[in-house]
Design an enzyme around this catalytic site. Structure first.
Site, PDB file in Angstrom:
ATOM      1  N   ASP A 119      26.588 -10.212 -21.174  1.00 13.75           N
ATOM      2  CA  ASP A 119      26.754 -10.208 -22.624  1.00 13.75           C
ATOM      3  C   ASP A 119      27.804 -11.223 -23.055  1.00 13.75           C
ATOM      4  O   ASP A 119      28.777 -11.463 -22.353  1.00 13.75           O
ATOM      5  CB  ASP A 119      27.055  -8.818 -23.201  1.00 13.75           C
ATOM      6  CG  ASP A 119      28.000  -8.007 -22.341  1.00 13.75           C
ATOM      7  OD1 ASP A 119      28.813  -8.613 -21.629  1.00 13.75           O
ATOM      8  OD2 ASP A 119      27.914  -6.776 -22.415  1.00 13.75           O
TER       9      ASP A 119
ATOM     10  N   CYS B 277      28.051 -12.041 -16.982  1.00 14.24           N
ATOM     11  CA  CYS B 277      28.366 -10.637 -17.256  1.00 14.24           C
ATOM     12  C   CYS B 277      27.204  -9.938 -17.942  1.00 14.24           C
ATOM     13  O   CYS B 277      27.162  -8.712 -18.006  1.00 14.24           O
ATOM     14  CB  CYS B 277      29.568 -10.507 -18.177  1.00 14.24           C
ATOM     15  SG  CYS B 277      31.104 -10.982 -17.412  1.00 14.24           S
TER      16      CYS B 277
ATOM     17  N   CYS C 126      30.685  -2.752 -24.862  1.00 16.73           N
ATOM     18  CA  CYS C 126      30.122  -3.569 -25.954  1.00 16.73           C
ATOM     19  C   CYS C 126      31.079  -3.585 -27.143  1.00 16.73           C
ATOM     20  O   CYS C 126      31.260  -4.617 -27.783  1.00 16.73           O
ATOM     21  CB  CYS C 126      28.764  -3.021 -26.397  1.00 16.73           C
ATOM     22  SG  CYS C 126      27.505  -3.137 -25.128  1.00 16.73           S
TER      23      CYS C 126
ATOM     24  N   CYS D 103      22.580  -6.723 -24.701  1.00 16.30           N
ATOM     25  CA  CYS D 103      21.656  -5.596 -24.838  1.00 16.30           C
ATOM     26  C   CYS D 103      21.685  -5.051 -26.257  1.00 16.30           C
ATOM     27  O   CYS D 103      22.386  -5.559 -27.128  1.00 16.30           O
ATOM     28  CB  CYS D 103      22.032  -4.526 -23.839  1.00 16.30           C
ATOM     29  SG  CYS D 103      23.703  -3.919 -24.084  1.00 16.30           S
TER      30      CYS D 103
END
Lengths: 404, 320
Positions: B37, B35, B106, B62
């Site tokens: 992350d 994915c 995130c 990221c």
């Protein structure tokens, strides 16, 4: 090691700095010699002469036989669209297109649209793990049902070169028009189009130190063509609209300069690229170069750093004054890493971190030394944060999150 | 590059609480390398007071993933387990001064890791995940493929207009319309194969369809289901308090709309769905979706959590 923040531009495959000599050449044509080249009076005719000169300069860089084979456009994307749509228009009974899995979106999005909305069959030729084209699959796709084959000259992400001249020759017996998106190759690879079977070629000014918003489509004499943009008689009725005279003049100058730097590009720039690559790989473990290292553009290296993510690398590089780019999902806003790296089956541990450094003739040895001295610390710092990394190696007990 | 807030940059370049806790009391691991992350959250808990005394993270991802992870640790340290359970992904984003819409996942990942770590500590079963499903189609409203598919299937939606009314996808900048139409056609085609729609009813690309052919709508909106899943507003806030806050916020907005010859009226509140009626110049205005977006923003600010503002007309369609 110096601590002052520099500004080092290693993203020349995205765009290049407009050469000051190009700007100088263009300047008089904004407010002094501003005439329309179509006009009969002297304002226009001076400009017309300069546009003719530019056409010859572009033709020379491409090794084209005739200046009239150059059609000025707004850039690579327009040239790509014009080439493909013209070929389809001319051969309505041919309902297939051949292209590759690693093309620029200018080609792939258009092909996707043609497939979904116009019912064309698209042969997407795969690449191997080094990004090399599956020539057998290409050969198998050739038939008289195919209107056009569009195969890029050099890949923008890895720099890998495709053997387009041979591919063009293979297509010819089937009456297939052959187009190549050579946006990354023009100015870095010596071209001799007069002795090739390439019918159409796209180039973009801003990739070779000309301004943005100007490009060209090479159209071999004798190749039938239907214009994308209709209106005036400009460009021999192949691309209507008052000429972007300043852009054209800038592109001409940039092509002239590119020809003089061709050897430098393939010796000095290639040497610096190799130094950068070796300098990084020798210091950083679990890092490898993607693409076909024996057959690629002289200015490009794409390095994957396993177990970390590309956008994070770019943010740190940017803070050190270094501009590069990444095939990571997070830099583009899509949820998947670049289609080029996926087509090459680069493992996910590395695809998210692939970092592209693309040099130009303006890159200096000092800059390369600076980058080599800063990259290892950035990679270590991010790996220290990574749950997949332990000390100086990947974690032995695989990190197994609850869901994927 | 992304327009990150200074706080996101600070928490990325100098993350707080990065690293490992030896012998943690709870560990939450989410995400995957494919994915792009993944996050491991480790917590220390005082068994007497149930207070989280320390939290550390390791993140592959990221800039905003690292910043969100670090923000999460700052948010949970010093809170009791019960308090920490009430932290939402919006709290993480708010702590960072906001995240770009493409990066909201995130904060969701941070929230998932927190729930996983708490479950690991308390020994509870972990509820099903609600990680983003598929590509983000509508950036303005953060609507992904999964949500579009649920809405289309659950309500037999067969036009872009219906899709916008039900999910808001495509209601603002409109740049995603092509992608939404493609997804709508794809799901409708599946529904035809499954016998849920006739091929005459189904939306097809390029084929304009008379509005009167719209499929019959069933009663339950996917939004109502989404809203019911979401738990009550701020900790301790009753439904009545919530409605009063919404009513008050709308009263404050009305003079602005009235100045432009329009008006807005609160019709109903159902879970996190707020139904309003746009009147005067606002109704039928090309910009009404932008107005709704503005009302929604103001309500979210007052309530401190996400809500959906939906035109009452759309609800009438749902109930029809």
């Amino acid at each position: 090691m110096t601590t002052d923040i520099k500004s080092i531009y290693l993203d020349n495959n995205a765009t290049t700095r407009c050469d000051p000599r190009v700007v100088e050449e263009m300047l008089p044509f904004f407010s002094e010699q501003f005439g329309n080249p179509s006009s009969i009076h002297s304002f226009g005719s001076q400009v017309g002469a300069k546009v003719r000169e530019a056409r010859a300069q572009v033709a020379a860089l491409l090794g084209a036989e005739h200046d009239s084979e150059i059609v000025f456009t707004s850039g690579g994307t327009e040239s790509d669209n014009a080439a493909i749509l013209s070929a389809l228009d001319l051969a309505p009974e041919r309902r297939e297109i051949i292209t590759t899995a690693v093309e620029h979106p200018a080609i792939l999005s258009l092909c996707d649209y043609l497939k979904k909305h116009k019912d064309y069959t698209i042969h997407i030729i795969p690449v191997d793990k080094q990004g090399r084209l599956d020539v057998a699959a290409y050969k198998a796709a050739l038939s008289d049902r195919v209107a056009i084959a569009s195969i890029m000259y050099a890949n923008n992400e890895t720099g890998t070169l495709f053997p387009v001249e041979g591919l063009a020759e293979m297509a010819k017996p089937y009456g297939i028009l052959f187009h190549t998106d050579a946006v990354q190759a023009v100015g870095k690879v010596a071209l001799d189009l007069k002795n090739s079977d390439i019918d159409m070629l796209s180039l973009s000014g801003h990739k070779l130190h000309a301004p943005k918003g100007i490009g060209a489509l090479y159209l071999k004499r004798g190749t039938r063509f239907r214009p994308l943009i209709r209106g005036g008689h400009q460009e021999r009725e192949r691309r209507a609209g008052t000429e972007n005279t300043t852009g054209i003049i800038g592109l001409g100058k940039a092509c002239e300069l590119a020809l003089t730097y061709m050897e430098h590009e393939n010796t000095e720039v290639a040497r610096l690229r190799d130094k950068l690559e070796q300098g990084i790989i020798s210091q950083v473990s679990h890092a490898f170069v993607t693409g076909d290292v024996r057959n690629r553009l002289p200015n490009t290296t794409n390095i994957a750093f396993e177990y970390i993510e590309g956008e994070a690398i770019l943010l740190f590089l940017n803070r050190m004054g270094i501009a590069a780019s990444s095939g990571s999902a997070c830099t583009s806003g899509s949820l998947e890493p670049s289609h080029v790296l996926r087509a090459m089956q680069i493992p996910f541990t590395a695809a998210h971190s692939a970092t592209r450094f693309s040099l130009s003739r303006e890159t200096t040895e000092d800059e390369i030394d600076y980058v080599i001295s800063h990259v290892p610390a950035i990679i270590s710092r991010l790996r220290a944060l990574s749950p997949y990394w332990d000390g100086d190696k990947p974690r032995a007990d695989a990190f197994q999150p609850d869901y994927a | 590059m992304w327009n990150y807030t200074d706080k996101v940059k600070d928490y990325f370049f100098d993350p707080k609480n990065a690293g490992v806790i030896d012998n943690p009391d709870g560990v939450g691991e989410v995400g995957s390398i494919s994915c792009g992350d993944a996050l491991r959250l480790m917590i220390k808990v005082d068994p007497e007071t149930m207070v989280i005394t320390d939290a550390k993270f390791q993140t592959f991802g990221c800039g905003s993933a690292i910043a969100s992870s670090s923000a999460l640790t700052e948010l949970v340290i010093g809170k009791t387990i019960d308090e920490a359970k009430k932290i939402t992904n919006q709290d993480i984003a708010d702590f960072l001064g906001g995240l770009p819409p493409e990066k909201m996942h995130c904060s969701v990942m941070g929230h998932e890791a927190l729930l996983a770590a708490i479950a690991n500590y308390t020994g509870e079963e972990l509820a099903e995940d609600d990680h983003e499903e598929g590509a983000l189609l509508c950036k303005c409203f953060g609507i992904d493929e999964g949500m579009v598919e649920r809405a289309v299937r659950g309500n037999k939606l067969t036009s872009l207009e219906q899709l916008t009314a039900y999910t808001k996808a495509g209601g603002a900048c409109k740049t995603c319309h092509e992608k939404l139409e493609e997804k709508l056609a794809e799901v409708n085609a599946e529904m035809v194969t499954e016998g849920m729609l006739t091929s005459a009813e189904a939306f097809t690309l390029g084929g304009a369809k008379p509005v009167a052919k719209a499929a019959p709508l069933i009663q339950i909106s996917p939004l109502a289901a989404e809203a019911k899943k979401a738990q009550p507003v701020k900790p301790g806030m009753t439904n009545l308090q919530k409605i009063m806050i919404i009513q008050q916020a709308i009263e404050e907005l009305r003079p602005h709309l009235q100045a432009d010859g329009g008006d807005v009226e609160l019709v109903d509140v159902d879970g996190d769905s707020v139904f309003v009626h746009l009147k005067g110049a606002c109704s039928g205005c090309q910009m009404s979706s932008i107005t709704l977006q503005g009302v929604q923003g103001a309500l979210m600010e007052k309530l401190g959590r996400p809500v959906r503002v939906i035109p009452a007309d759309a609800r009438r369609l749902m109930d029809a």
